[in-house]
Design a protein around this motif. Structure first.
Motif, mmCIF file in Angstrom:
data_model
loop_
_atom_site.group_PDB
_atom_site.id
_atom_site.type_symbol
_atom_site.label_atom_id
_atom_site.label_comp_id
_atom_site.label_asym_id
_atom_site.label_seq_id
_atom_site.Cartn_x
_atom_site.Cartn_y
_atom_site.Cartn_z
ATOM 1 N N LYS A 106 1.100 -1.202 0.239
ATOM 2 C CA LYS A 106 0.202 -0.188 -0.290
ATOM 3 C C LYS A 106 0.807 1.069 -0.068
ATOM 4 O O LYS A 106 1.808 1.477 0.718
ATOM 5 N N PRO A 107 -0.052 2.129 -0.963
ATOM 6 C CA PRO A 107 1.450 3.409 -1.053
ATOM 7 C C PRO A 107 1.596 4.220 0.560
ATOM 8 O O PRO A 107 0.358 4.991 0.734
ATOM 9 N N ILE A 108 2.576 4.423 0.191
ATOM 10 C CA ILE A 108 3.242 5.274 1.821
ATOM 11 C C ILE A 108 2.663 7.061 1.171
ATOM 12 O O ILE A 108 2.563 8.612 2.342
ATOM 13 N N ILE A 109 3.619 7.461 -0.099
ATOM 14 C CA ILE A 109 3.911 8.895 -0.248
ATOM 15 C C ILE A 109 2.922 8.598 -1.926
ATOM 16 O O ILE A 109 3.062 7.820 -2.758
ATOM 17 N N GLY A 110 2.653 9.945 -1.684
ATOM 18 C CA GLY A 110 1.374 10.268 -2.913
ATOM 19 C C GLY A 110 2.508 11.429 -3.969
ATOM 20 O O GLY A 110 2.393 12.088 -3.065
ATOM 21 N N ILE A 111 2.318 11.237 -5.159
ATOM 22 C CA ILE A 111 3.138 11.826 -6.123
ATOM 23 C C ILE A 111 2.569 12.119 -7.344
ATOM 24 O O ILE A 111 1.602 11.489 -7.583
ATOM 25 N N ILE A 112 2.518 12.979 -6.608
ATOM 26 C CA ILE A 112 1.744 13.652 -7.720
ATOM 27 C C ILE A 112 1.831 15.075 -9.294
ATOM 28 O O ILE A 112 2.478 15.671 -8.483
ATOM 29 N N MET A 113 1.456 15.505 -10.188
ATOM 30 C CA MET A 113 1.514 16.507 -10.743
ATOM 31 C C MET A 113 0.552 16.805 -11.522
ATOM 32 O O MET A 113 -0.331 16.325 -11.616
ATOM 33 N N GLY A 114 0.982 18.662 -12.092
ATOM 34 C CA GLY A 114 0.161 18.518 -12.584
ATOM 35 C C GLY A 114 -0.880 17.948 -13.409
ATOM 36 O O GLY A 114 -1.796 18.652 -14.497
ATOM 37 N N SER A 115 0.296 18.171 -15.078
ATOM 38 C CA SER A 115 0.249 17.497 -16.365
ATOM 39 C C SER A 115 1.097 16.343 -16.485
ATOM 40 O O SER A 115 1.900 16.463 -16.514
ATOM 41 N N GLN A 116 0.222 14.956 -17.547
ATOM 42 C CA GLN A 116 1.243 13.902 -18.146
ATOM 43 C C GLN A 116 2.941 14.643 -18.404
ATOM 44 O O GLN A 116 3.881 13.510 -18.184
ATOM 45 N N SER A 117 3.056 16.077 -19.280
ATOM 46 C CA SER A 117 3.970 16.559 -19.150
ATOM 47 C C SER A 117 5.316 16.539 -18.124
ATOM 48 O O SER A 117 6.389 16.929 -18.404
ATOM 49 N N ASP A 118 5.264 16.374 -17.269
ATOM 50 C CA ASP A 118 5.971 16.860 -15.522
ATOM 51 C C ASP A 118 6.372 16.017 -14.985
ATOM 52 O O ASP A 118 6.554 15.117 -14.603
ATOM 53 N N LEU A 119 5.826 14.537 -15.810
ATOM 54 C CA LEU A 119 6.362 13.208 -15.755
ATOM 55 C C LEU A 119 7.961 13.729 -16.178
ATOM 56 O O LEU A 119 8.597 12.860 -15.771
ATOM 57 N N VAL A 124 -3.000 15.308 -10.929
ATOM 58 C CA VAL A 124 -3.674 15.643 -11.353
ATOM 59 C C VAL A 124 -4.265 17.831 -11.040
ATOM 60 O O VAL A 124 -3.409 17.791 -10.751
ATOM 61 N N SER A 125 -4.897 17.966 -12.571
ATOM 62 C CA SER A 125 -4.933 19.794 -12.363
ATOM 63 C C SER A 125 -5.337 20.403 -12.085
ATOM 64 O O SER A 125 -6.443 19.882 -11.333
ATOM 65 N N ALA A 126 -4.578 21.295 -11.090
ATOM 66 C CA ALA A 126 -5.321 22.064 -9.685
ATOM 67 C C ALA A 126 -6.709 22.793 -10.769
ATOM 68 O O ALA A 126 -7.377 23.291 -10.209
ATOM 69 N N HIS A 127 -6.408 22.652 -12.165
ATOM 70 C CA HIS A 127 -7.277 23.889 -12.966
ATOM 71 C C HIS A 127 -8.744 23.261 -13.279
ATOM 72 O O HIS A 127 -9.009 23.331 -13.405
ATOM 73 N N ILE A 164 3.852 14.333 -2.666
ATOM 74 C CA ILE A 164 4.591 15.302 -3.188
ATOM 75 C C ILE A 164 3.801 15.641 -4.451
ATOM 76 O O ILE A 164 3.575 15.140 -5.199
ATOM 77 N N ALA A 165 3.861 17.414 -4.627
ATOM 78 C CA ALA A 165 3.701 17.816 -5.539
ATOM 79 C C ALA A 165 4.290 18.932 -6.742
ATOM 80 O O ALA A 165 4.655 20.241 -6.120
ATOM 81 N N GLY A 166 4.116 18.706 -7.990
ATOM 82 C CA GLY A 166 5.228 18.914 -8.903
ATOM 83 C C GLY A 166 4.017 19.961 -9.542
ATOM 84 O O GLY A 166 3.458 19.146 -9.723
ATOM 85 N N ALA A 167 4.718 21.149 -9.735
ATOM 86 C CA ALA A 167 3.971 21.892 -11.219
ATOM 87 C C ALA A 167 4.473 23.153 -11.620
ATOM 88 O O ALA A 167 5.856 23.538 -10.924
ATOM 89 N N GLY A 168 4.388 23.292 -12.919
ATOM 90 C CA GLY A 168 4.715 24.454 -13.570
ATOM 91 C C GLY A 168 4.591 25.970 -13.804
ATOM 92 O O GLY A 168 2.938 25.321 -13.067
ATOM 93 N N GLY A 169 4.994 27.321 -14.211
ATOM 94 C CA GLY A 169 3.243 27.912 -14.251
ATOM 95 C C GLY A 169 3.603 28.101 -13.014
ATOM 96 O O GLY A 169 4.153 28.854 -12.169
ATOM 97 N N ALA A 170 1.985 28.872 -13.344
ATOM 98 C CA ALA A 170 1.521 29.552 -11.554
ATOM 99 C C ALA A 170 1.185 28.731 -10.510
ATOM 100 O O ALA A 170 1.432 28.985 -9.604
#
Length: 146
Positions: free
Chosen positions: A3-16, A38-41, A63-69
């Motif tokens: 079972k996962p204990i860390i979530g890695i999320i990103m704003g778009s597939q290109s952030d992978l 997961v897109s914040a928008h 862990i949340a990664g995002a570009g731009g704003a």
């Protein structure tokens, strides 16, 4: 993997391209994680978006990664009491990455987001493992060995 204990999320597939370094580090240490876009928008309060921050799923760090704003790390931090590590990403529409850095770094009081370097997802993976290591001796030993 268990079972996962860390979530890695990103704003778009290109952030992978950036976020995969956190996943590779956690994989190397055999720390269970999940990887989600997961897109914040577009999906902040959809089932996919809320599932990430849902209590009782067993996640200990996000862990949340995002570009731009870079809304995603702050949005997630506002919805959970879990520690959130923000990874600013230099994207194609970025102002040399500074927009992402400042958007994640300058969160208002009461909504903390730990912030690593621009495109520094491996450091985010290390920090997440260190946080888990404070209560899991097996992971603490792996971090010490690293």
């Amino acid at each position: 993997m268990s079972k996962p204990i860390i979530g890695i999320i990103m704003g778009s597939q290109s952030d992978l391209r950036v976020m995969k370094e956190a996943a590779e580090f956690l994989d190397e240490l055999k720390i269970p994680f999940e990887l989600t876009v997961v897109s914040a928008h577009r999906t902040p309060k959809t089932d996919d978006g809320l599932r990430v921050v849902c209590p009782g799923r067993g996640l200990k760090v996000i862990i949340a990664g995002a570009g731009g704003a870079a809304h995603l790390p702050g949005m997630v931090a506002s919805l959970t009491s879990l520690p959130v590590i923000g990874v600013p990403i230099k994207s194609s529409n970025s102002i040399d990455g500074w927009d992402s850095v400042l958007s994640i770094l300058q969160m208002p009081s009461g909504v903390p987001v730990a912030t690593v370097a621009l495109n520094g997802s491996k450091n985010a993976g290390i920090l997440a493992a260190q946080i888990i290591g404070t209560f899991d001796k097996t992971i603490a030993k792996k971090i010490d060995a690293f």
